[in-house]
Design an enzyme around this catalytic site. Structure first.
Site, PDB file in Angstrom:
ATOM      1  N   GLY A  46      95.048  -4.269 117.468  1.00  0.00           N
ATOM      2  CA  GLY A  46      94.819  -3.551 118.713  1.00  0.00           C
ATOM      3  C   GLY A  46      93.484  -3.945 119.296  1.00  0.00           C
ATOM      4  O   GLY A  46      92.581  -4.374 118.568  1.00  0.00           O
ATOM      5  N   GLN A  51      86.045  -3.167 124.350  1.00  0.00           N
ATOM      6  CA  GLN A  51      85.543  -4.012 123.265  1.00  0.00           C
ATOM      7  C   GLN A  51      85.187  -5.420 123.739  1.00  0.00           C
ATOM      8  O   GLN A  51      84.469  -6.129 123.049  1.00  0.00           O
ATOM      9  CB  GLN A  51      86.568  -4.105 122.136  1.00  0.00           C
ATOM     10  CG  GLN A  51      86.766  -2.802 121.398  1.00  0.00           C
ATOM     11  CD  GLN A  51      87.846  -2.942 120.367  1.00  0.00           C
ATOM     12  OE1 GLN A  51      89.023  -2.704 120.645  1.00  0.00           O
ATOM     13  NE2 GLN A  51      87.466  -3.336 119.163  1.00  0.00           N
ATOM     14  N   CYS A  92      88.178  -2.097 112.382  1.00  0.00           N
ATOM     15  CA  CYS A  92      87.958  -2.300 113.816  1.00  0.00           C
ATOM     16  C   CYS A  92      87.345  -3.677 114.050  1.00  0.00           C
ATOM     17  O   CYS A  92      86.429  -4.084 113.332  1.00  0.00           O
ATOM     18  CB  CYS A  92      87.015  -1.206 114.334  1.00  0.00           C
ATOM     19  SG  CYS A  92      86.682  -1.297 116.096  1.00  0.00           S
ATOM     20  N   LEU A  93      87.834  -4.369 115.063  1.00  0.00           N
ATOM     21  CA  LEU A  93      87.279  -5.674 115.401  1.00  0.00           C
ATOM     22  C   LEU A  93      85.818  -5.572 115.836  1.00  0.00           C
ATOM     23  O   LEU A  93      85.083  -6.544 115.741  1.00  0.00           O
ATOM     24  CB  LEU A  93      88.120  -6.347 116.493  1.00  0.00           C
ATOM     25  CG  LEU A  93      89.557  -6.702 116.084  1.00  0.00           C
ATOM     26  CD1 LEU A  93      90.327  -7.233 117.283  1.00  0.00           C
ATOM     27  CD2 LEU A  93      89.579  -7.675 114.928  1.00  0.00           C
ATOM     28  N   HIS A 134      93.056   5.201 118.163  1.00  0.00           N
ATOM     29  CA  HIS A 134      91.846   4.427 117.878  1.00  0.00           C
ATOM     30  C   HIS A 134      91.401   3.663 119.124  1.00  0.00           C
ATOM     31  O   HIS A 134      90.224   3.691 119.499  1.00  0.00           O
ATOM     32  CB  HIS A 134      92.143   3.457 116.718  1.00  0.00           C
ATOM     33  CG  HIS A 134      91.043   2.523 116.385  1.00  0.00           C
ATOM     34  ND1 HIS A 134      90.310   2.628 115.226  1.00  0.00           N
ATOM     35  CD2 HIS A 134      90.549   1.436 117.037  1.00  0.00           C
ATOM     36  CE1 HIS A 134      89.405   1.656 115.191  1.00  0.00           C
ATOM     37  NE2 HIS A 134      89.540   0.915 116.276  1.00  0.00           N
ATOM     38  N   GLU A 135      92.342   2.982 119.780  1.00  0.00           N
ATOM     39  CA  GLU A 135      91.995   2.190 120.968  1.00  0.00           C
ATOM     40  C   GLU A 135      91.591   3.081 122.141  1.00  0.00           C
ATOM     41  O   GLU A 135      90.678   2.742 122.895  1.00  0.00           O
ATOM     42  CB  GLU A 135      93.149   1.256 121.360  1.00  0.00           C
ATOM     43  CG  GLU A 135      93.551   0.257 120.287  1.00  0.00           C
ATOM     44  CD  GLU A 135      92.409  -0.562 119.706  1.00  0.00           C
ATOM     45  OE1 GLU A 135      91.397  -0.795 120.395  1.00  0.00           O
ATOM     46  OE2 GLU A 135      92.520  -0.975 118.539  1.00  0.00           O
ATOM     47  N   HIS A 138      88.054   4.019 121.994  1.00  0.00           N
ATOM     48  CA  HIS A 138      87.168   2.993 122.566  1.00  0.00           C
ATOM     49  C   HIS A 138      86.981   3.210 124.071  1.00  0.00           C
ATOM     50  O   HIS A 138      85.876   3.058 124.587  1.00  0.00           O
ATOM     51  CB  HIS A 138      87.727   1.585 122.342  1.00  0.00           C
ATOM     52  CG  HIS A 138      87.454   1.036 120.990  1.00  0.00           C
ATOM     53  ND1 HIS A 138      86.183   0.780 120.526  1.00  0.00           N
ATOM     54  CD2 HIS A 138      88.300   0.670 119.997  1.00  0.00           C
ATOM     55  CE1 HIS A 138      86.258   0.283 119.303  1.00  0.00           C
ATOM     56  NE2 HIS A 138      87.535   0.211 118.951  1.00  0.00           N
TER      57      HIS A 138
END
Length: 171
Positions: A46, A51, A92-93, A134-135, A138
């Site tokens: 995701g 991000q 997480c990225l 989660h996204e 962000h």
């Protein structure tokens, strides 16, 4: 398509609250394609526009093993459907290399636009429910580390700061 730069914690730009997309046009469709390319390149499941330093409400997800079932959520709005919770070892990225158990609502309803600007509604549970929440965090300027104790969050930040310093010296 372009692979975009992913911001890493504790970059303050990750705390920017994303604005709604006013119109789904070619620019947004290009952003979606670039975000998918970036997510696949980084081996994530995701990615939120926040991000990649684009502060608009756009999320891409692909949970398929073959990486060929992309989901696009523009201006997503989430409603929990149950008080039941689901815990998952999230990564997480933007916080590379760290995974922590996070508990979230187990089932949610999502209202969003697709990449053509068409409204849709879907329900999610399990990993998809975790991922979309989660996204969307962000998009609100929140990271999964915000669910952790100050001690754990500070430890992660110190380790990432050290990695970033070493990368700057090497590069």
């Amino acid at each position: 398509m372009t692979v975009l730069n992913i911001l890493e914690f504790p970059d303050k730009r990750l705390r920017t609250v994303a604005k709604p997309v006013e119109v789904v046009d070619g620019r947004i469709q290009t952003l979606v394609r670039d975000m998918l390319e970036t997510m696949y390149e980084a081996e994530g499941i995701g990615l939120a526009a926040s991000q990649v330093d684009v502060h608009e409400r756009v999320v891409v997800i692909d949970l398929s093993d073959e990486r060929n079932e992309p989901l696009v959520f523009i201006n997503p709005d989430i409603t929990p459907l149950t008080d039941e919770e689901f815990s998952y070892q999230e990564g997480c990225l933007s916080v590379p290399g760290f995974y922590e158990e996070i508990t979230r609502p187990a089932r949610v309803k999502i209202h969003a636009l697709n990449e053509q600007g068409e409204a849709f509604e879907t329900e999610a549970e399990g990993l998809l429910a975790v991922c979309i929440q989660h996204e969307c965090d962000h998009l609100a300027g929140k990271l999964f580390v915000d669910y952790l104790s100050n001690l754990k969050r500070d430890r992660i930040q110190r380790k990432l700061d050290k990695i970033h310093r070493m990368q700057q010296r090497a590069g």
